[in-house]
Design an enzyme around this catalytic site. Sequence first.
Site, PDB file in Angstrom:
ATOM      1  N   ASP A  69       0.853  -1.187   0.000  1.00  0.00           N
ATOM      2  CA  ASP A  69       0.000   0.000   0.000  1.00  0.00           C
ATOM      3  C   ASP A  69       0.889   1.237   0.000  1.00  0.00           C
ATOM      4  OD1 ASP A  69      -2.866   0.854   0.144  1.00  0.00           O
ATOM      5  OD2 ASP A  69      -1.988   2.109   1.696  1.00  0.00           O
TER       6      ASP A  69
HETATM    7  C1  LIG Z   1       2.683   8.874  -5.370  1.00  0.00           C
HETATM    8  C2  LIG Z   1       2.412   7.888  -6.465  1.00  0.00           C
HETATM    9  C3  LIG Z   1       1.416   6.939  -6.349  1.00  0.00           C
HETATM   10  N1  LIG Z   1       1.171   6.048  -7.354  1.00  0.00           N
HETATM   11  C4  LIG Z   1       0.124   5.012  -7.242  1.00  0.00           C
HETATM   12  C5  LIG Z   1       0.657   3.704  -6.712  1.00  0.00           C
HETATM   13  C6  LIG Z   1      -0.593   2.975  -6.325  1.00  0.00           C
HETATM   14  O1  LIG Z   1      -1.101   2.242  -7.428  1.00  0.00           O
HETATM   15  C7  LIG Z   1      -1.558   4.105  -5.981  1.00  0.00           C
HETATM   16  C8  LIG Z   1      -1.875   4.004  -4.546  1.00  0.00           C
HETATM   17  O2  LIG Z   1      -2.871   3.034  -4.353  1.00  0.00           O
HETATM   18  P1  LIG Z   1      -2.692   1.651  -3.600  1.00  0.00           P
HETATM   19  O3  LIG Z   1      -3.921   1.448  -2.742  1.00  0.00           O
HETATM   20  O4  LIG Z   1      -1.369   1.540  -2.943  1.00  0.00           O
HETATM   21  O5  LIG Z   1      -2.708   0.550  -4.780  1.00  0.00           O
HETATM   22  P2  LIG Z   1      -3.766   0.238  -5.919  1.00  0.00           P
HETATM   23  O6  LIG Z   1      -5.151   0.620  -5.490  1.00  0.00           O
HETATM   24  O7  LIG Z   1      -3.256   0.804  -7.203  1.00  0.00           O
HETATM   25  O8  LIG Z   1      -3.679  -1.361  -6.065  1.00  0.00           O
HETATM   26  P3  LIG Z   1      -3.971  -2.515  -4.972  1.00  0.00           P
HETATM   27  O9  LIG Z   1      -4.607  -1.895  -3.772  1.00  0.00           O
HETATM   28  O10 LIG Z   1      -4.845  -3.530  -5.624  1.00  0.00           O
HETATM   29  O11 LIG Z   1      -2.618  -3.093  -4.680  1.00  0.00           O
HETATM   30  O12 LIG Z   1      -0.924   5.330  -6.346  1.00  0.00           O
HETATM   31  C9  LIG Z   1       1.929   6.080  -8.528  1.00  0.00           C
HETATM   32  O13 LIG Z   1       1.705   5.281  -9.432  1.00  0.00           O
HETATM   33  N2  LIG Z   1       2.924   6.994  -8.642  1.00  0.00           N
HETATM   34  C10 LIG Z   1       3.212   7.905  -7.680  1.00  0.00           C
HETATM   35  O14 LIG Z   1       4.131   8.718  -7.849  1.00  0.00           O
END
Ligand SMILES: Cc1cn([C@H]2C[C@H](O)[C@@H](COP(=O)(O)OP(=O)(O)OP(=O)(O)O)O2)c(=O)[nH]c1=O
Length: 190
Positions: A69
């Site tokens: 997460d």
């Molecule tokens: C800050 C930042 C976040 N993110 C993304 C990563 C994560 O996918 C998202 C945060 O949400 P998460 O809840 O961590 O992940 P998700 O919903 O994509 O997938 P799952 O819960 O099924 O594992 O933000 C980027 O891609 N680049 C960035 O620079």
Amino acid sequence: MRLILASASPRRLDLLKQIGVTPDAVDPADIDETPRKDEPPARYAARVAAEKGAAVAERHPGALILSGDTIVAAGRRILPKAETVQDARMCLELLSGRRHRVLSAVTLIAPDGKARHRLSESIVTFKRLHPDEIDAYIASGEWEGKAGGYAIQGRAAGLIRTIQGSHPGIMGLPLYEVRTLLLAVGYPCD
Ligand SMILES: Cc1cn([C@H]2C[C@H](O)[C@@H](COP(=O)(O)OP(=O)(O)OP(=O)(O)O)O2)c(=O)[nH]c1=O
């Protein structure tokens, strides 16, 4: 050893492949990700990563389960995963010209049920954003579904002055920590 990636994020799968690890299956967790009242950001990220793993482990007895997460925290405030233009604008105005933390938690549940956890913390500094830069970024749509309303792997990289910490962690999966956890349970990484 079967490895299950408990994530719907295509970025997490790509990041894992970057270190030569291909999971046997991808099975996203569907859990409530609402922060608790006054929950500190690091504790929240760790709890959600652990809950994603536990939810998926029930469906795959005897397998290794990897979950994560990633959240953006401005002080003690946890920024939302931007779903609307309003969310994205609020996040970018808040992050403009200042430092914030990106917390990326990972959990690995071993076949015997033992859960191991790691937390990666990065500091990201945005330039002071001109309103035109905010408008252009919003028009790009790259903020959609991203914690804190930006994605460092895209055009936001041109707005970020410095990072300290883990680039893959900011994108969603801290690969050093993941490799350490996999090696600890005897999963071959090299
Ligand atoms: C800050 C930042 C976040 N993110 C993304 C990563 C994560 O996918 C998202 C945060 O949400 P998460 O809840 O961590 O992940 P998700 O919903 O994509 O997938 P799952 O819960 O099924 O594992 O933000 C980027 O891609 N680049 C960035 O620079």
